[in-house]
Scaffold this motif. Structure first.
Motif, PDB file in Angstrom:
ATOM      1  N   LYS A 152       0.829  -1.213   0.000  1.00  0.00           N
ATOM      2  CA  LYS A 152       0.000   0.000   0.000  1.00  0.00           C
ATOM      3  C   LYS A 152       0.857   1.254   0.000  1.00  0.00           C
ATOM      4  N   MET A 153       2.081   1.126   0.521  1.00  0.00           N
ATOM      5  CA  MET A 153       3.007   2.265   0.538  1.00  0.00           C
ATOM      6  C   MET A 153       3.928   2.251  -0.682  1.00  0.00           C
ATOM      7  N   GLU A 154       3.574   1.428  -1.680  1.00  0.00           N
ATOM      8  CA  GLU A 154       4.344   1.302  -2.927  1.00  0.00           C
ATOM      9  C   GLU A 154       5.782   0.876  -2.654  1.00  0.00           C
ATOM     10  N   GLY A 155       5.916  -0.107  -1.763  1.00  0.00           N
ATOM     11  CA  GLY A 155       7.236  -0.596  -1.407  1.00  0.00           C
ATOM     12  C   GLY A 155       7.781  -1.664  -2.333  1.00  0.00           C
ATOM     13  N   THR A 179      -3.544  -2.283  -4.005  1.00  0.00           N
ATOM     14  CA  THR A 179      -3.847  -0.929  -4.454  1.00  0.00           C
ATOM     15  C   THR A 179      -3.062   0.077  -3.618  1.00  0.00           C
ATOM     16  N   ALA A 180      -2.289   0.921  -4.279  1.00  0.00           N
ATOM     17  CA  ALA A 180      -1.480   1.927  -3.590  1.00  0.00           C
ATOM     18  C   ALA A 180      -2.373   2.982  -2.951  1.00  0.00           C
ATOM     19  N   GLN A 181      -2.090   3.351  -1.721  1.00  0.00           N
ATOM     20  CA  GLN A 181      -2.910   4.325  -1.006  1.00  0.00           C
ATOM     21  C   GLN A 181      -2.863   5.704  -1.642  1.00  0.00           C
ATOM     22  N   GLU A 182      -1.675   6.126  -2.053  1.00  0.00           N
ATOM     23  CA  GLU A 182      -1.510   7.497  -2.552  1.00  0.00           C
ATOM     24  C   GLU A 182      -2.067   7.696  -3.953  1.00  0.00           C
ATOM     25  N   ALA A 188       0.598  -5.299  -9.607  1.00  0.00           N
ATOM     26  CA  ALA A 188       0.975  -6.695  -9.359  1.00  0.00           C
ATOM     27  C   ALA A 188       2.279  -6.678  -8.571  1.00  0.00           C
ATOM     28  N   VAL A 189       2.176  -6.784  -7.256  1.00  0.00           N
ATOM     29  CA  VAL A 189       3.359  -6.617  -6.406  1.00  0.00           C
ATOM     30  C   VAL A 189       3.968  -7.942  -5.958  1.00  0.00           C
ATOM     31  N   GLY A 190       3.281  -9.046  -6.234  1.00  0.00           N
ATOM     32  CA  GLY A 190       3.819 -10.319  -5.758  1.00  0.00           C
ATOM     33  C   GLY A 190       3.331 -11.508  -6.559  1.00  0.00           C
TER      34      GLY A 190
END
Length: 233
Positions: A152-155, A179-182, A188-190
């Motif tokens: 969520k923090m786009e890490g 979904t990124a908060q900002e 697709a992060v994983g």
């Protein structure tokens, strides 16, 4: 001149030996600590410094190719080693020389449930956050709650940008989106890992493991190699 000034070291040692010989065990320990604590402490500090410097010099000889953390894992096998899977076999897969390190930490645990938070979990979260901020971490394998927290923090990297179109197509059914908060962007992060297969190969049990690549990874080529290795791409 005092009576002690003309004594040799040998004489002094004999006298100290006679004193200790007449004491019981408890008195001996007290006497040694009371009269020799400064030399003892000095020796201990010197040994510690020598070990620390030697360890640092030795480790600095090796370049790190990948740093991976596996969160909330439990070692369930006495014969299957995660080090064999991630270091020995993966190293062979990418033809990595022996003087290059692959670091895998599978001892850390996190919880984002406020009722379950403790000083230990806060410390673990702070340690992990520091690793991420200092770009010391390349790959994270963790449960959904951990992936969601940092996703969520786009890490994490968007795997659609990291993988080739052909590779993306092969794993699209296993992709995990956050979904990124900002920005509100769904990325697709994983990649979801088969729990039983992962335990069989590594000896580690993780509840719903997902592999993600940190957005600020400095070893993306090796991270991509790990994805290809683990998912047969």
């Amino acid at each position: 001149m005092t009576p002690y000034e003309d004594k040799t070291i040998k004489d002094t040692m004999r006298e100290e030996g006679r004193k200790l010989k007449d004491m019981n065990g408890k008195d001996k320990l007290w006497y040694i600590w009371e009269y020799y604590k400064i030399p003892i402490i000095s020796v201990v500090v010197a040994i510690f410094l020598i070990f620390s410097i030697g360890s640092a010099v030795y480790n600095n000889r090796f370049e790190t190719a990948l740093n991976c953390v596996i969160l909330n894992s439990q070692l369930t096998s006495q014969t299957t080693s995660p080090d064999d899977y991630f270091d020995k076999d993966f190293r062979s897969y990418i033809n990595l020389p022996e003087d290059t390190k692959i670091e895998v930490n599978y001892s850390m645990s996190l919880s984002f449930d406020e009722s379950a938070m403790s000083d230990f979990t806060y410390a673990e979260l702070a340690k992990l956050s520091a690793m991420i901020t200092s770009k010391e971490l390349d790959v994270m394998i963790a449960r959904k709650d951990s992936i969601d927290h940092f996703g969520k923090m786009e890490g994490y990297m968007d795997l659609k940008k990291l993988l080739s179109p052909q590779e993306y197509e092969k794993v699209k059914d296993k992709l995990y989106f956050v979904t990124a908060q900002e920005t509100g962007e769904k990325m697709a992060v994983g990649i979801e890992i088969d729990k039983e297969d992962f335990e069989k190969k590594t000896g580690l049990l993780v509840d719903g493991p997902i592999l993600s690549v940190m957005v600020n990874s400095t070893h993306t080529d090796t991270a991509l190699g790990l994805i290809r290795y683990m998912f047969g791409l």
